[in-house]
Structures are given as C-alpha cells and as structure tokens.
Design a protein around this motif. Structure first.
Motif, PDB file in Angstrom:
ATOM      1  N   MET A  78       0.814  -1.214   0.000  1.00 18.94           N
ATOM      2  CA  MET A  78       0.000   0.000   0.000  1.00 18.94           C
ATOM      3  C   MET A  78       0.849   1.266   0.000  1.00 18.94           C
ATOM      4  SD  MET A  78      -2.662  -1.389   2.919  1.00 18.94           S
ATOM      5  CE  MET A  78      -1.272  -1.879   3.966  1.00 18.94           C
ATOM      6  N   ASP A  79       0.289   2.321  -0.567  1.00 18.74           N
ATOM      7  CA  ASP A  79       0.936   3.632  -0.623  1.00 18.74           C
ATOM      8  C   ASP A  79      -0.021   4.685  -0.079  1.00 18.74           C
ATOM      9  OD1 ASP A  79       2.900   2.275  -2.150  1.00 18.74           O
ATOM     10  OD2 ASP A  79       1.902   2.816  -4.022  1.00 18.74           O
ATOM     11  N   ALA A  80       0.527   5.753   0.515  1.00 19.34           N
ATOM     12  CA  ALA A  80      -0.319   6.840   1.013  1.00 19.34           C
ATOM     13  C   ALA A  80       0.500   8.115   1.175  1.00 19.34           C
ATOM     14  CB  ALA A  80      -0.943   6.458   2.366  1.00 19.34           C
ATOM     15  N   ASP A  87       1.855  25.006   5.786  1.00 22.74           N
ATOM     16  CA  ASP A  87       3.315  25.157   5.767  1.00 22.74           C
ATOM     17  C   ASP A  87       4.001  24.224   4.772  1.00 22.74           C
ATOM     18  OD1 ASP A  87       2.932  22.734   6.991  1.00 22.74           O
ATOM     19  OD2 ASP A  87       3.840  23.290   8.905  1.00 22.74           O
ATOM     20  N   LEU A  88       3.225  23.556   3.926  1.00 21.26           N
ATOM     21  CA  LEU A  88       3.721  22.603   2.924  1.00 21.26           C
ATOM     22  C   LEU A  88       4.407  21.386   3.544  1.00 21.26           C
ATOM     23  CD1 LEU A  88       5.115  24.869   0.038  1.00 21.26           C
ATOM     24  CD2 LEU A  88       2.765  24.243   0.595  1.00 21.26           C
ATOM     25  N   SER A  89       4.141  21.117   4.815  1.00 15.86           N
ATOM     26  CA  SER A  89       4.666  19.886   5.398  1.00 15.86           C
ATOM     27  C   SER A  89       3.930  18.702   4.775  1.00 15.86           C
ATOM     28  CB  SER A  89       4.495  19.882   6.921  1.00 15.86           C
ATOM     29  OG  SER A  89       3.136  20.032   7.284  1.00 15.86           O
ATOM     30  N   ALA A  90       4.667  17.598   4.579  1.00 17.70           N
ATOM     31  CA  ALA A  90       4.082  16.450   3.888  1.00 17.70           C
ATOM     32  C   ALA A  90       4.691  15.161   4.403  1.00 17.70           C
ATOM     33  CB  ALA A  90       4.315  16.567   2.387  1.00 17.70           C
ATOM     34  N   GLY A  91       3.920  14.076   4.288  1.00 13.44           N
ATOM     35  CA  GLY A  91       4.409  12.759   4.672  1.00 13.44           C
ATOM     36  C   GLY A  91       3.868  11.714   3.725  1.00 13.44           C
ATOM     37  N   ALA A  92       4.705  10.722   3.403  1.00 14.29           N
ATOM     38  CA  ALA A  92       4.282   9.679   2.475  1.00 14.29           C
ATOM     39  C   ALA A  92       4.955   8.365   2.823  1.00 14.29           C
ATOM     40  CB  ALA A  92       4.632  10.080   1.043  1.00 14.29           C
ATOM     41  N   VAL A  93       4.274   7.262   2.469  1.00 16.72           N
ATOM     42  CA  VAL A  93       4.833   5.923   2.631  1.00 16.72           C
ATOM     43  C   VAL A  93       4.479   5.105   1.395  1.00 16.72           C
ATOM     44  CG1 VAL A  93       4.774   5.898   5.151  1.00 16.72           C
ATOM     45  CG2 VAL A  93       2.763   5.128   3.873  1.00 16.72           C
ATOM     46  N   SER A  94       5.346   4.134   1.086  1.00 16.68           N
ATOM     47  CA  SER A  94       5.048   3.235  -0.033  1.00 16.68           C
ATOM     48  C   SER A  94       5.469   1.814   0.305  1.00 16.68           C
ATOM     49  CB  SER A  94       5.763   3.695  -1.309  1.00 16.68           C
ATOM     50  OG  SER A  94       7.164   3.542  -1.193  1.00 16.68           O
ATOM     51  N   MET A 206       3.850  -5.585 -10.311  1.00 15.39           N
ATOM     52  CA  MET A 206       5.116  -6.162  -9.860  1.00 15.39           C
ATOM     53  C   MET A 206       5.350  -5.792  -8.393  1.00 15.39           C
ATOM     54  SD  MET A 206       7.563  -5.207 -13.098  1.00 15.39           S
ATOM     55  CE  MET A 206       9.042  -5.789 -12.231  1.00 15.39           C
ATOM     56  N   PRO A 207       5.898  -6.688  -7.591  1.00 14.10           N
ATOM     57  CA  PRO A 207       6.253  -6.314  -6.214  1.00 14.10           C
ATOM     58  C   PRO A 207       7.208  -5.126  -6.238  1.00 14.10           C
ATOM     59  CG  PRO A 207       6.368  -8.687  -6.486  1.00 14.10           C
ATOM     60  CD  PRO A 207       6.153  -8.120  -7.854  1.00 14.10           C
ATOM     61  N   GLY A 208       6.930  -4.157  -5.376  1.00 16.01           N
ATOM     62  CA  GLY A 208       7.764  -2.957  -5.329  1.00 16.01           C
ATOM     63  C   GLY A 208       7.297  -1.839  -6.242  1.00 16.01           C
ATOM     64  N   ARG A 209       6.274  -2.099  -7.066  1.00 18.41           N
ATOM     65  CA  ARG A 209       5.757  -1.029  -7.931  1.00 18.41           C
ATOM     66  C   ARG A 209       5.139   0.071  -7.074  1.00 18.41           C
ATOM     67  NH1 ARG A 209       0.489   1.535  -8.591  1.00 18.41           N
ATOM     68  NH2 ARG A 209       0.458   2.456 -10.682  1.00 18.41           N
ATOM     69  N   VAL A 210       5.455   1.311  -7.387  1.00 19.21           N
ATOM     70  CA  VAL A 210       4.887   2.459  -6.697  1.00 19.21           C
ATOM     71  C   VAL A 210       4.255   3.374  -7.738  1.00 19.21           C
ATOM     72  CG1 VAL A 210       5.367   4.491  -5.279  1.00 19.21           C
ATOM     73  CG2 VAL A 210       6.559   2.343  -4.814  1.00 19.21           C
ATOM     74  N   CYS A 215       3.448  10.167  -4.125  1.00 15.22           N
ATOM     75  CA  CYS A 215       4.352  11.156  -4.710  1.00 15.22           C
ATOM     76  C   CYS A 215       3.729  12.547  -4.672  1.00 15.22           C
ATOM     77  CB  CYS A 215       4.719  10.778  -6.139  1.00 15.22           C
ATOM     78  SG  CYS A 215       5.597   9.200  -6.232  1.00 15.22           S
ATOM     79  N   ILE A 216       4.290  13.420  -3.835  1.00 16.97           N
ATOM     80  CA  ILE A 216       3.773  14.772  -3.671  1.00 16.97           C
ATOM     81  C   ILE A 216       3.854  15.504  -5.016  1.00 16.97           C
ATOM     82  CG2 ILE A 216       3.959  16.911  -2.341  1.00 16.97           C
ATOM     83  CD1 ILE A 216       3.465  14.329  -0.678  1.00 16.97           C
ATOM     84  N   GLY A 217       2.718  16.066  -5.444  1.00 20.82           N
ATOM     85  CA  GLY A 217       2.656  16.740  -6.728  1.00 20.82           C
ATOM     86  C   GLY A 217       1.978  15.906  -7.794  1.00 20.82           C
ATOM     87  N   SER A 218       1.916  14.594  -7.575  1.00 23.38           N
ATOM     88  CA  SER A 218       1.207  13.701  -8.494  1.00 23.38           C
ATOM     89  C   SER A 218      -0.069  13.178  -7.848  1.00 23.38           C
ATOM     90  CB  SER A 218       2.113  12.541  -8.922  1.00 23.38           C
ATOM     91  OG  SER A 218       3.151  12.976  -9.756  1.00 23.38           O
TER      92      SER A 218
END
Length: 321
Positions: A78-80, A87-94, A206-210, A215-218
């Motif tokens: 999963m991705d998020a 303040d343009l703070s951001a967090g993401a995981v993949s 595929m495993p590992g596909r993101v 992705c911030i901005g996408s």
C-alpha cells in the motif's frame, strides 16, 4: 471564519456493479460525514482528511487498506500521502504491507521525522517504533481481490501472441478499469487546506511497484495560497504529467477549479492516453470534482449539505444529519 468543506473520492473506475453501488455510496457518504464532523468540531483540515481516508481504508469496498488489491505474488502493498497547505509539510509511505491504515503512518512521517517519504522496511520499522501495530498480511486480503487477481492473471496469459495493435488496445482498456484509490481534500474554519490519498495500487502489479499516490505533486498537493487536490487514476500516467501540481498550476494562472481540473485531465488523456479524476478545494470554500474514467464515487460536505455521486448523471444533494 471560513466555511468548512470536505470532498472525498473512492477512486476512478470503469464500472461499479449494481450490487456494489449502494455499499460504495454508503462508504463514501460515511467518509465525508466523518470528515465534516471533525471540521465542525474545530478540527484541522489535516485531521479531517486523515479521518475521512481512515474510514475508506477500513471499508473493503475500496482499494486502500483492508480493500487493497493484490500484487502478482498475491500480497498487499500500500501507498499513502498527506500534506498540510499551511506550511507545505508532507508525509508519504510506499510498499507498506502489514499496517491497517497507511494514511496514519504517512501523517506520522510528516509530523515526527525530518523526511517526507519512507518506504518498505524503513516504513515498517518507523511504524513499529511509533506504536502502530503490525497485523498479519492475510487480514488485508479479501476473497474479492483474490478473484480479481486470478482473473487478471488469466487474461494476461490469454494475451500472449497477440498483435501489436491488439496489445495497444488492451493497454488502453487497462487504463480505464480498476483504477481505485481513495482520497480527501478539505478546508477548515481557519482557511487551511490539506489533502490525503491512499491506495493498494494496481491488480497484478510487480512487487515494489509504486504509483502516483505517495508522490507529492502527483497523487496530491496542498498549498493555502492555491488549494488542495487529491488524484486518482492510472498511476503511471498521473506521474508523467504531475497531475496534482499541474491542476493547481492552472488555478494559479487564473482558471476556476473546474476549468483547471478539466484542462489537466484533458492534457493527460491526450498526451499519454491516461484517464483518472481529481477533487479540488480552495481556502475560499470552492470545490470541484472531475473525472475522465467511466465513474468515480465522490461526496462533498459544506454548509450542512451533502453532495454525492458515482456516475456523471448521478448527483444527489441531501441535508447532513
């Protein structure tokens, strides 16, 4: 004070079966209602989008969290991502595997690290260090998604030996189906905006596909001076055009939210033949919902009214409880 607004989406899709439509509608309405109540109680835009997305991650009807589709090994990855327009703070995981709510982990990355993005084993360790319980991966695997994977593998095998033209037609058809992602955008009573997006990705990946989601901005973007957006659709196409930031660029150039969404989605479709959808808000409380896929479940709450729909001809307005 600003008027609180939240908009949520349940992902672009080619079609939603009749037996699922009502469940999907109930899920999207619940998410919008939960997010709106957070705003009405004085919560921040970040609180609201996280709360709304958690509802959708917990609902197996949506391709995120407990409803995530499976990669080619039959596993959930999963991705998020989440962003605060103040303040343009951001967090993401993949490539997250054994977490019930990846959006909660993304918010922790935003608030408790100096980074924006953690992946795979590093994300898993960070989750454990911050008290997010690991759950058995099989708890996230549904029977419906097992069947979807089997069907996808069968169709892929049947394609061996087809002509280039047939392969192109098949590729285009793949772009228009199973494009589920969930997301939310909000503006709170203080005029701050935020977005959150979460997904299980693409069936048989595929495993590992993101994809675009983390992705911030996408997969999304939030800036108080422009607005907040969450995207859905074919991840590779969205990445190629930076759909979220492209849409907000059009807003900066003077287009309305609807015009900006239409322009960016049109560009993606003409340039890379990708389809998808967006939800957008600005600090003035304006909002827009646009998609080029066949359908996209969505709901918006503002001024005590709930707007919702799934197909282009399907929009309803009711009073919020």
């Amino acid at each position: 004070m600003n008027s609180a607004v939240i908009v949520v989406h349940g992902g672009g899709a080619s079609c939603i079966s009749k037996d699922r439509k009502e469940r999907v509608r109930q899920g999207i309405v619940k998410a919008a209602t939960v997010g709106y109540n957070i705003l009405k109680e004085g919560g921040s835009a970040v609180d609201a989008v996280e709360g709304a997305v958690v509802v959708l991650e917990d609902d197996a009807e949506f391709n995120a969290g407990h409803g995530s589709v499976l990669n080619e090994n039959g596993e959930v990855e999963m991705d998020a991502s989440i962003m605060n327009g103040k303040d343009l703070s951001a967090g993401a995981v993949s490539a997250v595997r054994c977490v019930a709510n990846p959006i909660k982990l993304a918010r922790l990355v935003m608030e408790k690290t100096h980074h924006c993005f953690l992946t795979d084993q590093g994300a898993a360790k960070f989750a454990a260090d911050n008290g997010i319980p690991a759950i058995p991966g099989e708890q996230l695997v549904t029977e419906r998604n097992k069947k979807r994977l089997e069907k996808e593998k069968h169709e892929k095998c049947a394609q061996v030996g087809v002509t280039l033209i047939s392969s192109l037609s098949l590729f285009l058809s793949l772009l228009t189906r199973s494009l589920g992602t969930v997301g939310a955008v909000a503006v709170d009573c203080r005029g701050n905006v935020a977005y959150a997006t979460s997904t299980g990705g693409i069936v048989n990946k595929m495993p590992g596909r993101v994809g675009d989601t983390p992705c911030i901005g996408s997969g999304g973007y939030a800036d108080n001076d422009i607005g907040a957006i969450s995207t859905t659709g074919h991840g590779e196409s969205i990445l190629k055009v930076n759909l979220a930031r492209l849409t907000l660029f059009h807003v900066e150039q003077g287009k309305t939210l609807e015009e900006a969404a239409e322009a960016s989605l049109g560009y993606m479709k003409s340039k890379v033949k990708g389809v998808g959808g967006v939800i957008v808000v600005n600090k003035a409380g304006d909002w827009a919902v646009k998609w080029t896929s066949a359908s996209m479940p969505w709901a918006a709450a503002k001024d005590g009214k709930l707007h919702s729909g799934i197909d282009l001809s399907d929009t309803s307005v009711t009073d919020l409880p």
